[in-house]
Scaffold this motif. Structure first.
Motif, PDB file in Angstrom:
ATOM      1  N   GLU A   9       0.842  -1.194   0.000  1.00  0.00           N
ATOM      2  CA  GLU A   9       0.000   0.000   0.000  1.00  0.00           C
ATOM      3  C   GLU A   9       0.878   1.245   0.000  1.00  0.00           C
ATOM      4  O   GLU A   9       1.841   1.341   0.755  1.00  0.00           O
ATOM      5  CB  GLU A   9      -0.869  -0.018   1.256  1.00  0.00           C
ATOM      6  N   ARG A  10       0.556   2.205  -0.849  1.00  0.00           N
ATOM      7  CA  ARG A  10       1.319   3.452  -0.917  1.00  0.00           C
ATOM      8  C   ARG A  10       0.864   4.378   0.217  1.00  0.00           C
ATOM      9  O   ARG A  10      -0.317   4.617   0.413  1.00  0.00           O
ATOM     10  CB  ARG A  10       1.110   4.131  -2.254  1.00  0.00           C
ATOM     11  N   ARG A  11       1.839   4.890   0.977  1.00  0.00           N
ATOM     12  CA  ARG A  11       1.553   5.770   2.114  1.00  0.00           C
ATOM     13  C   ARG A  11       2.384   7.039   2.008  1.00  0.00           C
ATOM     14  O   ARG A  11       3.381   7.078   1.295  1.00  0.00           O
ATOM     15  CB  ARG A  11       1.873   5.068   3.430  1.00  0.00           C
ATOM     16  N   GLU A  12       1.958   8.041   2.758  1.00  0.00           N
ATOM     17  CA  GLU A  12       2.690   9.304   2.811  1.00  0.00           C
ATOM     18  C   GLU A  12       2.950   9.674   4.265  1.00  0.00           C
ATOM     19  O   GLU A  12       2.158   9.351   5.147  1.00  0.00           O
ATOM     20  CB  GLU A  12       1.908  10.414   2.115  1.00  0.00           C
ATOM     21  N   ALA A  13       4.058  10.361   4.489  1.00  0.00           N
ATOM     22  CA  ALA A  13       4.414  10.802   5.831  1.00  0.00           C
ATOM     23  C   ALA A  13       5.029  12.196   5.729  1.00  0.00           C
ATOM     24  O   ALA A  13       5.564  12.576   4.693  1.00  0.00           O
ATOM     25  CB  ALA A  13       5.398   9.835   6.468  1.00  0.00           C
ATOM     26  N   ARG A  14       4.939  12.928   6.812  1.00  0.00           N
ATOM     27  CA  ARG A  14       5.589  14.240   6.875  1.00  0.00           C
ATOM     28  C   ARG A  14       6.305  14.362   8.203  1.00  0.00           C
ATOM     29  O   ARG A  14       5.894  13.774   9.203  1.00  0.00           O
ATOM     30  CB  ARG A  14       4.594  15.374   6.688  1.00  0.00           C
ATOM     31  N   ARG A  15       7.384  15.118   8.187  1.00  0.00           N
ATOM     32  CA  ARG A  15       8.124  15.410   9.415  1.00  0.00           C
ATOM     33  C   ARG A  15       8.870  16.717   9.205  1.00  0.00           C
ATOM     34  O   ARG A  15       9.075  17.161   8.072  1.00  0.00           O
ATOM     35  CB  ARG A  15       9.089  14.303   9.788  1.00  0.00           C
TER      36      ARG A  15
END
Length: 170
Positions: free
Chosen positions: A92-98
């Motif tokens: 599954e394609r996921r996105e994250a931010r930091r």
């Protein structure tokens, strides 16, 4: 490929910073900062809006100093780059931010702090004597934490005293 955007936030630490050392020997601190927006109602009263939680990463000396100086609940300011990443997990394609921090510091609207300069390449023990330029040695009591968020009261630190025998007269 990630996108990086300059950002600056002010909020409170949700937990103590988590310090780890990677395989390459580089220190990495993970922080979680909650930012609350203040909203003024039609009647003029202020209320907290929904908090926004930010994951913050600090590296090297910034990571070590953050982990030794900051605690859960402390108000902080963070400046750095907002980084967006996409990855695949379990097909599954996921996105994250930091936020990759360039600077982190206590928010002085809510307390006081005493800056303690570290020598390059080393992190001194909290009770170690510190010398900075032409200043007199800082006593252990001045090096103790002077940032007290719980009482929001200033901590009185005596000014640098002249070294014995070096008084000036006119």
């Amino acid at each position: 490929m990630g996108t990086k955007i300059p950002i600056s936030i002010a909020g409170n630490l949700v937990a103590d910073p988590e310090l780890s050392v990677g395989e390459s020997g580089v220190a990495h601190a993970k922080l979680r900062v909650a930012v609350n927006q203040r909203i003024q109602g039609a009647d003029g009263t202020w209320q907290d809006g929904e908090p926004v939680f930010h994951n913050v990463s600090a590296f090297r000396a910034l990571a070590e100093n953050s982990a030794s100086s900051l605690r859960k609940g402390d108000p902080v300011t963070v400046a750095g780059e907002l980084e967006f990443r996409s990855y695949e997990k379990d097909g599954e394609r996921r996105e994250a931010r930091r936020i990759v921090a360039d600077t982190i510091g206590p928010d002085l609207r809510f307390g006081t702090a005493v800056y303690q300069r570290m020598s390059h390449g080393t992190v001194a023990a909290p009770d170690a004597e510190v010398r900075a330029g032409v200043e007199a040695p800082v006593a252990a009591e001045a090096a103790s934490p002077a940032y007290n968020v719980s009482s929001k009261s200033p901590v009185v630190v005596p000014p640098f005293a002249a070294a014995a025998g070096s008084e000036m007269s006119f």
